[in-house]
Design a protein around this motif. Structure first.
Motif, PDB file in Angstrom:
ATOM      1  N   ALA A   1     -13.603  26.498   1.414  1.00 47.28           N
ATOM      2  CA  ALA A   1     -14.821  27.063   1.864  1.00 47.28           C
ATOM      3  C   ALA A   1     -15.546  25.874   3.158  1.00 47.28           C
ATOM      4  N   THR A   2     -15.440  24.852   2.637  1.00 50.18           N
ATOM      5  CA  THR A   2     -15.775  23.697   3.647  1.00 50.18           C
ATOM      6  C   THR A   2     -14.988  23.852   4.844  1.00 50.18           C
ATOM      7  N   ALA A   3     -13.758  23.926   4.734  1.00 47.34           N
ATOM      8  CA  ALA A   3     -13.075  23.992   5.980  1.00 47.34           C
ATOM      9  C   ALA A   3     -13.485  25.241   6.909  1.00 47.34           C
ATOM     10  N   ARG A   4     -13.678  26.223   6.165  1.00 47.44           N
ATOM     11  CA  ARG A   4     -14.155  27.601   7.159  1.00 47.44           C
ATOM     12  C   ARG A   4     -15.678  27.135   7.619  1.00 47.44           C
ATOM     13  N   HIS A   5     -16.493  26.683   6.947  1.00 44.03           N
ATOM     14  CA  HIS A   5     -17.925  26.524   7.335  1.00 44.03           C
ATOM     15  C   HIS A   5     -18.027  25.210   8.443  1.00 44.03           C
ATOM     16  N   LEU A   6     -17.098  24.245   8.441  1.00 44.18           N
ATOM     17  CA  LEU A   6     -17.203  22.990   9.258  1.00 44.18           C
ATOM     18  C   LEU A   6     -16.554  23.766  10.465  1.00 44.18           C
ATOM     19  N   ALA A   7     -15.292  24.213  10.333  1.00 40.80           N
ATOM     20  CA  ALA A   7     -14.753  24.758  11.509  1.00 40.80           C
ATOM     21  C   ALA A   7     -15.573  25.895  12.394  1.00 40.80           C
ATOM     22  N   ALA A   8     -16.029  26.788  11.659  1.00 36.21           N
ATOM     23  CA  ALA A   8     -17.315  27.599  12.482  1.00 36.21           C
ATOM     24  C   ALA A   8     -18.488  26.970  13.129  1.00 36.21           C
ATOM     25  N   ALA A   9     -18.709  25.484  12.708  1.00 34.91           N
ATOM     26  CA  ALA A   9     -20.001  25.094  13.166  1.00 34.91           C
ATOM     27  C   ALA A   9     -19.425  24.337  14.446  1.00 34.91           C
TER      28      ALA A   9
ATOM     29  N   LEU B   1      -6.569  19.721   7.425  1.00 32.31           N
ATOM     30  CA  LEU B   1      -6.714  20.082   6.072  1.00 32.31           C
ATOM     31  C   LEU B   1      -5.401  19.682   5.266  1.00 32.31           C
ATOM     32  N   GLY B   2      -5.808  19.221   4.138  1.00 32.09           N
ATOM     33  CA  GLY B   2      -4.732  18.534   3.338  1.00 32.09           C
ATOM     34  C   GLY B   2      -4.534  19.255   1.788  1.00 32.09           C
ATOM     35  N   ALA B   3      -3.641  19.591   1.336  1.00 40.06           N
ATOM     36  CA  ALA B   3      -3.348  20.066   0.161  1.00 40.06           C
ATOM     37  C   ALA B   3      -1.653  20.062  -0.367  1.00 40.06           C
ATOM     38  N   ARG B   4      -1.359  20.220  -1.525  1.00 42.08           N
ATOM     39  CA  ARG B   4      -0.069  20.507  -1.819  1.00 42.08           C
ATOM     40  C   ARG B   4       0.622  21.823  -1.439  1.00 42.08           C
ATOM     41  N   ARG B   5      -0.286  22.821  -1.599  1.00 41.26           N
ATOM     42  CA  ARG B   5       0.087  24.140  -1.320  1.00 41.26           C
ATOM     43  C   ARG B   5      -0.118  24.395   0.169  1.00 41.26           C
ATOM     44  N   VAL B   6       1.071  24.023   1.028  1.00 37.52           N
ATOM     45  CA  VAL B   6       0.961  24.287   2.337  1.00 37.52           C
ATOM     46  C   VAL B   6       1.221  25.507   2.811  1.00 37.52           C
ATOM     47  N   GLU B   7       1.587  26.236   1.969  1.00 37.24           N
ATOM     48  CA  GLU B   7       1.596  27.771   2.535  1.00 37.24           C
ATOM     49  C   GLU B   7       0.161  28.395   2.686  1.00 37.24           C
ATOM     50  N   ARG B   8      -0.817  28.177   1.625  1.00 39.64           N
ATOM     51  CA  ARG B   8      -2.111  28.493   1.705  1.00 39.64           C
ATOM     52  C   ARG B   8      -2.768  27.813   3.115  1.00 39.64           C
ATOM     53  N   LEU B   9      -2.497  26.385   3.204  1.00 40.16           N
ATOM     54  CA  LEU B   9      -3.196  25.823   4.330  1.00 40.16           C
ATOM     55  C   LEU B   9      -2.631  26.400   5.923  1.00 40.16           C
ATOM     56  N   SER B  10      -1.385  26.886   5.720  1.00 40.25           N
ATOM     57  CA  SER B  10      -0.834  27.253   6.976  1.00 40.25           C
ATOM     58  C   SER B  10      -1.651  28.719   7.313  1.00 40.25           C
ATOM     59  N   GLY B  11      -1.817  29.415   6.373  1.00 39.89           N
ATOM     60  CA  GLY B  11      -2.422  30.662   6.475  1.00 39.89           C
ATOM     61  C   GLY B  11      -3.864  30.603   6.787  1.00 39.89           C
ATOM     62  N   LEU B  12      -4.485  29.524   6.201  1.00 39.73           N
ATOM     63  CA  LEU B  12      -5.889  29.238   6.573  1.00 39.73           C
ATOM     64  C   LEU B  12      -6.060  28.589   7.907  1.00 39.73           C
ATOM     65  N   VAL B  13      -5.198  28.018   8.536  1.00 35.82           N
ATOM     66  CA  VAL B  13      -5.177  27.115   9.838  1.00 35.82           C
ATOM     67  C   VAL B  13      -5.085  28.307  10.746  1.00 35.82           C
ATOM     68  N   LYS B  14      -4.076  29.213  10.455  1.00 40.22           N
ATOM     69  CA  LYS B  14      -3.731  30.405  11.392  1.00 40.22           C
ATOM     70  C   LYS B  14      -4.994  31.207  11.591  1.00 40.22           C
ATOM     71  N   GLU B  15      -5.844  31.496  10.319  1.00 44.88           N
ATOM     72  CA  GLU B  15      -6.781  32.474  10.497  1.00 44.88           C
ATOM     73  C   GLU B  15      -7.892  31.849  11.411  1.00 44.88           C
ATOM     74  N   LEU B  16      -8.053  30.248  11.129  1.00 43.86           N
ATOM     75  CA  LEU B  16      -9.209  29.792  11.900  1.00 43.86           C
ATOM     76  C   LEU B  16      -8.967  29.749  13.285  1.00 43.86           C
TER      77      LEU B  16
ATOM     78  N   GLU C   1      -6.900  31.645  15.043  1.00 44.69           N
ATOM     79  CA  GLU C   1      -6.990  32.876  15.916  1.00 44.69           C
ATOM     80  C   GLU C   1      -8.445  33.220  16.137  1.00 44.69           C
ATOM     81  N   ALA C   2      -9.457  32.761  15.282  1.00 45.97           N
ATOM     82  CA  ALA C   2     -10.990  32.927  15.336  1.00 45.97           C
ATOM     83  C   ALA C   2     -11.536  32.188  16.402  1.00 45.97           C
ATOM     84  N   GLY C   3     -10.693  31.317  17.063  1.00 43.36           N
ATOM     85  CA  GLY C   3     -11.047  30.411  18.278  1.00 43.36           C
ATOM     86  C   GLY C   3     -11.785  29.068  17.662  1.00 43.36           C
TER      87      GLY C   3
END
Length: 248
Positions: free
Chosen positions: A25-33, A39-54, A56-58
């Motif tokens: 949620a923090t990643a989404r909020h700050l990126a939108a701002a 972004l860092g975590a062990r579950r890179v597949e989730r990070l990859s999807g989140l970064v792709k979404e962000l 693509e939203a500009g």
């Protein structure tokens, strides 16, 4: 928080534990701002999807695999961002685990996991960014604690101990620095995956039930983090406690 008005206000923000919950949620909020989020975590597949979404939203975002319990992993995470961008403006130390159980259950391995992630992970993050922030005489370290850093409850003794420690080390860090801002954010019941793994089934079930009944959306905590970041350099929001109104 809306889009930033000038490029000069755009910050390079590192977020640990960014694959779900408050970190996501923090990643989404700050990126939108308008900030650039790393972004860092062990579950890179989730990070990859989140970064792709962000992206693509500009928005501006990137990710890397991160294990906060390993000093070398945290150091590499921070140094790579520093090399690419020339600075790290903000670190959000968010990664955490909460396997609840009575002390008498002797879940020693889970005790050590909480110490490693919740406390050592925060220390590793501080160690990775503090030298460059002090050199630049600018920076902001945000440590995610909990309302469990303000009171102790049965089945949460070790978890509370780690969060009390996060508050203590954050206050010490604040007192030692006049150029680096330090903020502790203490969420109450918040919808996340904290209660989904490990611990005593009865204790974890009670925590999940309470969260489902009264828990805040993770976006509420992200907005508190965004508020602290948005203050002028001379204003350090030291502590924010965010609870559901009905939480006692």
């Amino acid at each position: 928080m809306g889009t930033l008005s000038t490029p000069a206000q755009r910050k390079i923000v590192l977020v640990t534990g960014a694959s779900s919950g408050i970190g996501e949620a923090t990643a989404r909020h700050l990126a939108a701002a308008g900030h650039h989020v790393v972004l860092g975590a062990r579950r890179v597949e989730r990070l990859s999807g989140l970064v792709k979404e962000l992206t693509e939203a500009g928005h501006s975002a990137e990710y890397a695999e991160l294990d906060v319990t390993a000093p070398d992993s945290v150091r590499s995470f921070a140094e790579a961002a520093l090399t690419r961008h020339g600075r790290v403006d903000v670190l959000v130390n968010n990664a955490g685990v909460m396997p609840l159980s009575p002390m008498a259950a002797l879940h020693v391995e889970e005790w050590n996991q909480m110490i490693d992630v919740n406390l050592r992970g925060v220390l590793h993050g501080i160690a990775a960014v503090l030298p460059s922030m002090r050199e630049r005489r600018s920076g902001h370290i945000i440590n995610i604690a909990s309302t469990a850093a303000h009171r102790v409850d049965a089945t949460a003794a070790v978890y509370c101990a780690t969060k009390y420690a996060v508050r203590a080390l954050s206050e010490g860090l604040r007192q030692e620095n006049t150029d680096v801002r330090v903020t502790v954010v203490s969420p109450g019941f918040t919808r996340s995956e904290l209660s989904d793994r490990g611990g005593d089934p009865q204790a974890q079930g009670a925590s999940r039930a309470a969260t489902e009944a009264i828990g805040l959306p993770a976006s509420a905590i992200a907005e508190a983090i965004g508020y602290a970041i948005a203050q002028p350099a001379g204003v350090d929001v030291n502590e924010i406690v965010v609870r559901p109104t009905v939480q006692n």
